[in-house]
Design an enzyme around this catalytic site. Structure first.
Site, PDB file in Angstrom:
ATOM      1  CE1 TYR A 114     -27.695 -36.059 -34.258  1.00  0.00           C
ATOM      2  CE2 TYR A 114     -26.207 -36.164 -32.469  1.00  0.00           C
ATOM      3  CZ  TYR A 114     -27.044 -35.415 -33.311  1.00  0.00           C
ATOM      4  OH  TYR A 114     -27.565 -34.146 -33.019  1.00  0.00           O
ATOM      5  NE  ARG A 117     -21.418 -34.090 -38.805  1.00  0.00           N
ATOM      6  CZ  ARG A 117     -22.252 -33.224 -38.885  1.00  0.00           C
ATOM      7  NH1 ARG A 117     -22.031 -32.041 -38.950  1.00  0.00           N
ATOM      8  NH2 ARG A 117     -23.759 -33.481 -39.283  1.00  0.00           N
ATOM      9  CE  LYS A 145     -25.203 -34.724 -36.209  1.00  0.00           C
ATOM     10  NZ  LYS A 145     -25.546 -33.350 -35.844  1.00  0.00           N
ATOM     11  CD  GLU A 157     -22.838 -25.944 -31.999  1.00  0.00           C
ATOM     12  OE1 GLU A 157     -22.702 -25.968 -33.207  1.00  0.00           O
ATOM     13  OE2 GLU A 157     -22.298 -26.223 -31.220  1.00  0.00           O
ATOM     14  CG  LEU A 211     -22.014 -30.463 -35.562  1.00  0.00           C
ATOM     15  CD1 LEU A 211     -20.962 -31.782 -34.692  1.00  0.00           C
ATOM     16  CD2 LEU A 211     -23.118 -30.695 -35.579  1.00  0.00           C
ATOM     17  NE  ARG A 268     -23.142 -47.278 -15.322  1.00  0.00           N
ATOM     18  CZ  ARG A 268     -22.766 -46.622 -14.463  1.00  0.00           C
ATOM     19  NH1 ARG A 268     -22.029 -47.328 -13.678  1.00  0.00           N
ATOM     20  NH2 ARG A 268     -22.883 -45.178 -14.629  1.00  0.00           N
TER      21      ARG A 268
END
Length: 285
Positions: free
Chosen positions: A32, A51, A149, A181, A205, A100
């Site tokens: 995301y 990114r 991310k 972070e 990140l 799945r």
């Protein structure tokens, strides 16, 4: 009711649907981005798009649309939902296979692309920026590829709740004795005029706001040191702050109950926030 974007269509949020077999739902197999909006314009869009491409590449996923189309979708959502200050959230997953299965599906399965807006009036004039925030330290229990991310945000969510339970605003994560972070932001300290923040690697990140703020700091002749630091070093610092797409530059005034510097936002964080907002407004698209 908001209009959202789902797989090629702009629809009311109540009508948005994604398959129960979508791998983002079943495996957190997705990435995301969050792009801020100031004055109706997108901030650092090119950085977020770059990114996104990198995150998708690391997970062997393909971009669902070209970057120009992605920009058009962002702008249309901002226009339709009349966003002056706020954010556009984007999520790409590997899509919905027939059933799945831990193994990745083949190329015939199309990625899922979802975007929505969040209106945040007063985003730039945040009371938290004037007062500063308090953080606690917690062990970093995330997986090893934090440079991607991904949507697997359970532990950062737990960290936010740990902070809330402790009467703080956020948590800084610690691994092997050093700060990595914040739960949703990059972490910094300032000592004797030098800005210190952890170097890039798989442990953190690669923040788009981080990159912009460090560039602005160097252009303003501020000294920057990219290295790991400890909680004890942070507690003894003159200032501390965080950066993210949604908070810009936000001062930290307390860590684990210890006041940082004078216990109020310091001059370096204040100035960097001013520069970032000024430059970002000028460069917004």
């Amino acid at each position: 009711m908001r209009t959202v974007y789902v797989n090629g269509q702009f629809v009311p949020e109540g009508e948005a649907k994604v398959s129960v077999f979508d791998r983002g739902f079943l495996f957190a197999d997705g990435v995301y981005e969050v792009t801020s909006v100031l004055g109706g314009k997108l901030i650092d869009f090119a950085g977020h798009a770059a990114r996104l491409r990198r995150s998708l590449g690391e997970l062997e996923m393909r971009m669902p649309v070209e970057e120009d189309e992605l920009l058009d979708i962002h702008r249309e959502l901002v226009r339709i939902n009349e966003i002056d200050e706020g954010m556009v959230y984007l999520q790409v997953t590997r899509g919905a296979a027939a059933d799945r299965d831990f193994a990745y599906p083949g190329e015939e399965v199309e990625p899922t692309l979802v975007l929505f807006t969040q209106s945040k009036p007063g985003l730039a004039d945040s009371p938290a920026a004037r007062a500063g925030i308090k953080v606690i330290s917690i062990p970093d229990a995330r997986w090893g590829r934090r440079d991607i991310k991904t949507v697997q945000l359970l532990y950062p969510s737990m960290g936010k709740m740990m902070a809330k339970a402790a009467g703080a605003d956020d948590a800084w994560m610690v691994e092997d004795g050093a700060v990595t972070e914040g739960t949703s932001n990059n972490a910094y300290i300032v000592k004797d005029g030098t800005i210190v923040t952890r170097q890039l690697g798989t442990e953190i990140l690669h923040g788009i706001t981080r990159a912009a703020v460090l560039r602005f700091a160097r252009e303003a002749q501020m000294k920057v040191e990219e290295r790991a630091f400890t909680i004890e070093e942070a507690q003894a610092a003159d200032e501390a702050f965080i950066t993210s797409a949604s908070t810009f530059v936000l001062p930290v005034v307390e860590i684990d109950g210890t006041a940082i510097g004078a216990g109020a936002p310091g001059p370096v964080a204040k100035r960097l926030r001013e520069i970032y907002l000024e430059e970002s407004r000028k460069a917004g698209i």
